[in-house]
Motif scaffolding. Sequence first.
Motif, PDB file in Angstrom:
ATOM      1  N   GLU A 167       0.894  -1.309  -0.179  1.00  0.00           N
ATOM      2  CA  GLU A 167       0.160  -0.060  -0.613  1.00  0.00           C
ATOM      3  C   GLU A 167       0.743   0.930   0.065  1.00  0.00           C
ATOM      4  O   GLU A 167       0.692   2.213  -0.182  1.00  0.00           O
ATOM      5  N   PHE A 168       1.912   1.397   0.914  1.00  0.00           N
ATOM      6  CA  PHE A 168       2.422   2.139   0.820  1.00  0.00           C
ATOM      7  C   PHE A 168       3.117   2.514  -0.643  1.00  0.00           C
ATOM      8  O   PHE A 168       3.122   3.969  -1.091  1.00  0.00           O
ATOM      9  N   ASP A 169       3.788   1.558  -1.328  1.00  0.00           N
ATOM     10  CA  ASP A 169       4.302   1.708  -2.634  1.00  0.00           C
ATOM     11  C   ASP A 169       3.395   2.239  -3.666  1.00  0.00           C
ATOM     12  O   ASP A 169       4.278   2.945  -4.395  1.00  0.00           O
ATOM     13  N   ARG A 170       2.394   1.432  -3.129  1.00  0.00           N
ATOM     14  CA  ARG A 170       1.450   2.399  -3.979  1.00  0.00           C
ATOM     15  C   ARG A 170       0.999   3.606  -4.521  1.00  0.00           C
ATOM     16  O   ARG A 170       1.187   4.533  -4.784  1.00  0.00           O
ATOM     17  N   ILE A 171       0.765   3.962  -2.486  1.00  0.00           N
ATOM     18  CA  ILE A 171       0.363   5.715  -2.872  1.00  0.00           C
ATOM     19  C   ILE A 171       2.114   6.321  -2.897  1.00  0.00           C
ATOM     20  O   ILE A 171       1.156   7.495  -3.922  1.00  0.00           O
ATOM     21  N   VAL A 172       2.922   5.764  -2.855  1.00  0.00           N
ATOM     22  CA  VAL A 172       3.733   7.120  -2.611  1.00  0.00           C
ATOM     23  C   VAL A 172       4.265   7.030  -4.474  1.00  0.00           C
ATOM     24  O   VAL A 172       4.569   8.123  -4.884  1.00  0.00           O
ATOM     25  N   ALA A 173       4.243   5.851  -5.094  1.00  0.00           N
ATOM     26  CA  ALA A 173       4.515   5.682  -6.960  1.00  0.00           C
ATOM     27  C   ALA A 173       3.322   6.705  -7.425  1.00  0.00           C
ATOM     28  O   ALA A 173       3.473   7.712  -8.251  1.00  0.00           O
TER      29      ALA A 173
END
Lengths: 366, 366
Positions: A167-173
Amino acid sequence: MTVYDKTLRLAHGEVRLPAFLPDATLGVVRSLDAADLEACGVEAVVMNTFHLMQRPGSSTVEALGGLHRMSGWNKPIVTDSGGFQAYSLIRQNPRLGRLSDRGIAFRPEGAGRKFLLTPEKTVQLQLAYGADIVICLDDCTHPEAPLPVQEESVRRTVAWARRGKAEFDRIVAAKALPPEHRPLLFAVIQGGSSRDLRRRCAEELLAIGFDGFGYGGWPLDEQGELLTDIIAYTREVVPAAYPMHGLGIGHPRYVARCAALGYSLFDSALPTRDARTGRLYVLDLEGDPATTEGWHSVVYVNDQKHVKAARPIDEACDCLACRRYSLGFLHHLYKIGDASYLRLATIHNLRAMVRLTSRLRAGRDG
Amino acid sequence: MTVYDKTLRLAHGEVRLPAFLPDATLGVVRSLDAADLEACGVEAVVMNTFHLMQRPGSSTVEALGGLHRMSGWNKPIVTDSGGFQAYSLIRQNPRLGRLSDRGIAFRPEGAGRKFLLTPEKTVQLQLAYGADIVICLDDCTHPEAPLPVQEESVRRTVAWARRGKAEFDRIVAAKALPPEHRPLLFAVIQGGSSRDLRRRCAEELLAIGFDGFGYGGWPLDEQGELLTDIIAYTREVVPAAYPMHGLGIGHPRYVARCAALGYSLFDSALPTRDARTGRLYVLDLEGDPATTEGWHSVVYVNDQKHVKAARPIDEACDCLACRRYSLGFLHHLYKIGDASYLRLATIHNLRAMVRLTSRLRAGRDG
């Protein structure tokens, strides 16, 4: 990328390690304002997702511009995932909530609605709040809980950390943040008193990939003594390049001991709560507190013998309380129940923690 | 010697007039520290002999170096004589004390011992405390009390002021203070609602000789409205060269009105108490508040409509609370009962009083 080189470089500034981070649970270090924290030399604080989503509520934090703008604190903020608080709530009264693989559902007494904290939700909230360090949801256990409970906790903590990371990677991207504005993501290592489980948890989390780790679970035994062996072991199974956060560790002696073991971030309500209840820290930091004894004592402000004490709490301290006020006057403020006592005492104990960690740095660098 | 030339020159510094002096009853403006007061632009405070002799006690004040050193406040301090507080205590419960020509004997509930406040004793204490303005003991009355009670009060107030002045002169001569370190001595004008008694009291006190005067007795009627007529008249019977203190006057509108009548010092617990209970001042000082209306309003911080207010309390205010925090965050701090709310709100209302008196000076000088 190593983010850990005795200084943590975060979106809102640098934190020199080791560092003690006061708990600003509801967006405020109780009885202080942000300018007070700056004056104490505090470099970062810990705020709490579990509490903030209830008060003032996530939509209010957003309406007020995120945690930094809301609280007037422009330096780094670490946000706790809420896992420990949900665990405490449910342990205290199992009818107040329930933990499943999906996440943690709870309805605190007096709350008008139910809350659901999932591994994804806690990351979404922490990122929306503007946190500098985001912590994955974990399944906290009591250190004395039986092995099957610890195994289940490790399994779930790893699974939740994997979902949190995705989820973190998705939002940061999606946000396309430049690297220097990207928050760090920490995972929490569980496993109770089992070395085997601690190692397994750490290895699986390392394989997923995080910027740092937290020591999970209550760090003290029933007598209030530090669980030194397992805390030391847990640090050993994580490469030294990663910063590690001693969650809930705040006693000056334990901070010094854990810093010597390689922990670099600490937070606990102890120093500020001690201040409010009249326990004021006196430090003698001539020696190296990581290796010497007897450098920490306590002045009980309410003690009758301090009524006419014209000296400060601690002659060696440079905080507002010690520079400007006598112990006798602080005793008076305590006795009359004035809120200024809470502030001055909290400033004093926090300044003591900053002086301590500075001294630990000097000992390490020297 | 005239001490009144739009600026009062006192042993611990100057006070530009008109000035609002916050009440630091027990040696502290509730929930603030001395550095906060300085940051607000406060130039002097009022402390209270009646309360200080009980807590922390006169010998403690002396042991801690007098009121200035004890409280960390290095600017001027006015000390109330205690007459008004003793009157309030006895009026509330006649069994708690007794007033005679000798002085006021009282034993507050919960106190282990009896206290005696004589005209001499209050002057001795105030001088030992290091006060910049000493106030003579007076016999306070209710404004609605019958004429014989008011006559008795004036007779006793004048007699006590004469004894206070003699004691003051004796101690000051013994200390051989240089003139610039000599405290000022104020007497209080009683007389209830009777012009005749007010004039007689003022004339007799003027004949004894004081540095300034206070308007004695509760300044508001049963509806909370200022007793403007008798307050104005009492100022007229004292030559303009003498500073006059509107004791207990603190509502912004009443301060503006009394400043226009020639009063130059004010103190009241109202602005700080209002702050603590969630009443925050908003001032629009474009016009001259001494002559215009509608420049003062109140924000109720607890109002639900402020939950998400990202603006400060008052856009025109330069206090710590308005510079750094939103009204929404202050609402949150109020709701969670954090002591930082008390401080920030008190700073705001005191800064409003300082902005108001500055504006009144500009209006007068302009």
